[in-house]
Design a protein around this motif. Structure first.
Motif, PDB file in Angstrom:
ATOM      1  N   ASP A 247       0.810  -1.215   0.000  1.00 52.28           N
ATOM      2  CA  ASP A 247       0.000   0.000   0.000  1.00 52.28           C
ATOM      3  C   ASP A 247       0.840   1.261   0.000  1.00 52.28           C
ATOM      4  O   ASP A 247       0.286   2.364  -0.033  1.00 52.28           O
ATOM      5  CB  ASP A 247      -0.927   0.004   1.222  1.00 52.28           C
ATOM      6  N   THR A 248       2.165   1.127   0.062  1.00 49.03           N
ATOM      7  CA  THR A 248       3.051   2.289   0.068  1.00 49.03           C
ATOM      8  C   THR A 248       4.138   2.136  -0.983  1.00 49.03           C
ATOM      9  O   THR A 248       4.462   1.022  -1.392  1.00 49.03           O
ATOM     10  CB  THR A 248       3.710   2.476   1.455  1.00 49.03           C
ATOM     11  N   GLU A 324      -6.707   7.484  -4.145  1.00 50.43           N
ATOM     12  CA  GLU A 324      -7.787   6.723  -3.516  1.00 50.43           C
ATOM     13  C   GLU A 324      -8.975   6.634  -4.469  1.00 50.43           C
ATOM     14  O   GLU A 324      -9.296   7.605  -5.170  1.00 50.43           O
ATOM     15  CB  GLU A 324      -8.204   7.398  -2.209  1.00 50.43           C
ATOM     16  N   VAL A 332     -10.014   1.431  -1.976  1.00 51.17           N
ATOM     17  CA  VAL A 332      -8.596   1.088  -1.964  1.00 51.17           C
ATOM     18  C   VAL A 332      -7.805   2.370  -2.167  1.00 51.17           C
ATOM     19  O   VAL A 332      -8.256   3.311  -2.851  1.00 51.17           O
ATOM     20  CB  VAL A 332      -8.269   0.057  -3.065  1.00 51.17           C
ATOM     21  N   ARG A 334      -3.402   4.100  -2.037  1.00 50.88           N
ATOM     22  CA  ARG A 334      -1.955   3.871  -1.977  1.00 50.88           C
ATOM     23  C   ARG A 334      -1.269   5.171  -1.592  1.00 50.88           C
ATOM     24  O   ARG A 334      -1.629   6.259  -2.082  1.00 50.88           O
ATOM     25  CB  ARG A 334      -1.416   3.364  -3.305  1.00 50.88           C
TER      26      ARG A 334
END
Length: 510
Positions: A247-248, A324, A332, A334
């Motif tokens: 996610d990053t 987003e 979801v 990131r």
């Protein structure tokens, strides 16, 4: 048996022309007596005999399986027996009609042919029985022969299978079974349409992703028949899925560069937009739009890509950029961390690089010179051959006598006279203690000595330089020769002199 009649009466001729009848009394009643019979064989009076069939009937043309759509012909033959048996074809327990059979009798056997005009897949496995039976079932029993009909037919995929199947994204166990009928038993597989990727039946996915979505084919193959296929579209639905790992993400850039950040999302249904948010290094968040930044969104099939472009970035643009998106199944996002590095201007970098290169070259040259000098490849000492000071006569002998004179009235100190070649010459007075370098003398690099003789060498140098002390020019060969003689006298037996140079005397090792 009835009793014998007691009386017999004969009647006359009846007008009707009927023959006379004999009446007999039986049980008190007059009844006509039957006329006498003629002599005949026992068969003629309705008597018969029976010979049972000794074996079951024989079936022919049942070995080779037939295909659906063809015509089937079977023959049943039963030999022997009296009377000849009656043949009948049965489909299980139901007898075929006369339209389907043909009866023939040949001498002592009978034959019954069965004809089925057109076979279908439903005729596969049919139980066909031929029965041979005779009259008097209480005396003889029927004989039977049977066979199971083998009908080959092409693969048939279950027509009730849906053309479109829906699967949920992130489902851990998804399977799709393809039901196929055929004889011989077909081989069933799955493949992605227009590809060579095959899977076994049933089709299974242990984790459903959006890249699973697409058109698949159920493929059924059987020997002797063409391949049969059925197209099924698998539609994957669910919350958005962000492509990439985690996610990053981390991105670094130098000041003044152009940075492009992108997020690719797969979803069904596709979200309407992707929202970008900037969180600076102090934690403040700002929603970004196309008015202040260049944001481009593209869509293709079930994918959507949104890119954010920042031109001429500076340190203040660093921080976290969050993309987003949301649909009916979920959300979801990131987090992309942007790190800006301060770059050195080219006007400073180019001279720094040039100076570093020059410094490296200089150090390399110095190191090379030092190494070569230590190896003796360069800077070797040499003697100047331009001045020839070789002696024209041999070394003078050591003085035989030394005389001391008295004090002269003029106040000059006593002089030591030495006899050289029969002539008394004054010996020069001793010099003050001075370093030999101060009077212009030099020595060769090849000179080596021990610590105990260092002082003697210094003394010799002082003596040698007496005749031209304080002079930096005008030194003649006669001066050098006189000094050479003194040097020989003081170092005899211990030192030996080298060829003097133009500016002094060189002393070599002993």
């Amino acid at each position: 048996m009835p009793p014998v009649p007691k009386y017999v009466y004969k009647t006359g001729t009846i007008d009707s022309g009927v023959e006379d009848l004999e009446l007999q009394e039986m049980y008190g009643t007059l009844k006509p007596r039957p006329p006498p019979r003629m002599e005949k064989k026992w068969e003629s009076v309705g008597l018969s005999y029976s010979v049972p069939v000794h074996q079951p009937p024989t079936l022919r043309r049942t070995e080779v399986p037939v295909q659906a759509g063809q015509q089937l012909e079977l023959s049943c033959t039963s030999p022997g027996g009296h009377p000849l048996p009656q043949l009948t074809w049965y489909n299980g327990t139901e007898a075929f009609t006369e339209q389907d059979v043909n009866f023939e009798e040949r001498e002592s056997q009978v034959e019954l042919d069965l004809t089925i005009r057109r076979l279908t897949k439903w005729d596969n496995g049919m139980n066909l029985t031929c029965r041979a039976s005779q009259p008097f079932p209480e005396i003889t029993s029927a004989q039977e022969s049977w066979t199971i009909l083998q009908v080959h037919y092409p693969p048939l995929i279950d027509p009730s299978m849906d053309d479109k199947v829906t699967a949920l994204s992130e489902d851990d166990d998804f399977s799709l079974n393809c039901l196929v009928d055929g004889n011989p038993k077909p081989k069933v597989t799955w493949r992605r349409k227009n590809t060579k990727l095959y899977w076994k039946n049933p089709l299974r996915f242990h984790r459903v992703r959006y890249d699973v979505e697409g058109m698949y084919q159920c493929v059924a193959t059987s020997d002797g028949f063409l391949e049969k296929t059925k197209d099924v579209f698998i539609d994957v639905v669910g919350k958005p899925y962000m492509e990439g790992e985690g996610d990053t993400a981390m991105v670094s850039a130098d000041t003044g560069e152009t940075v492009r950040l992108a997020c690719t999302v797969a979803a069904d249904p596709l979200p309407s937009r992707v929202q970008w948010t900037w969180r600076n290094n102090y934690g403040f968040e700002t929603e970004l739009d196309s008015a202040d930044f260049r944001i481009v969104t593209t869509r293709r099939n079930q994918e959507m890509t949104s890119s954010l472009t920042i031109q001429n970035v500076a340190v203040k643009d660093g921080g976290s950029y969050i993309c987003e998106t949301t649909n009916m199944f979920g959300t979801v996002k990131r987090n992309i961390h942007l790190e800006i590095k301060e770059s050195i201007p080219k006007t400073v970098m180019i001279p720094a690089i040039t100076g570093g290169v020059v410094l490296l070259v200089t150090v390399a040259v110095v190191v090379t010179i030092v190494i070569c000098k230590r190896k003796g490849w360069i800077c070797k000492s040499y003697q100047d051959d331009s001045l020839d000071l070789s002696a024209s006569r041999p070394m003078p002998p050591v003085p035989k006598y030394v005389y001391k004179t008295g004090t002269i009235d003029s106040g000059v100190e006593d002089l030591e006279l030495q006899e050289m070649y029969g002539t008394l010459k004054p010996r020069p007075p001793p010099r003050m203690e001075k370093k030999w370098e101060s009077v212009g003398l030099s020595y060769s690099d090849y000179m080596t000595h021990s610590p105990s003789k260092h002082v003697q060498v210094g003394r010799v140098f002082n003596i040698v330089n007496f005749s031209y002390a304080g002079r930096t020019s005008g030194v003649t060969k006669s001066d050098l020769w006189a000094d050479h003689t003194l040097l020989h006298q003081h170092l005899l037996g211990t030192l030996y002199a080298s060829q003097p140079a133009a500016s002094g005397v060189s002393v070599l090792a002993w």
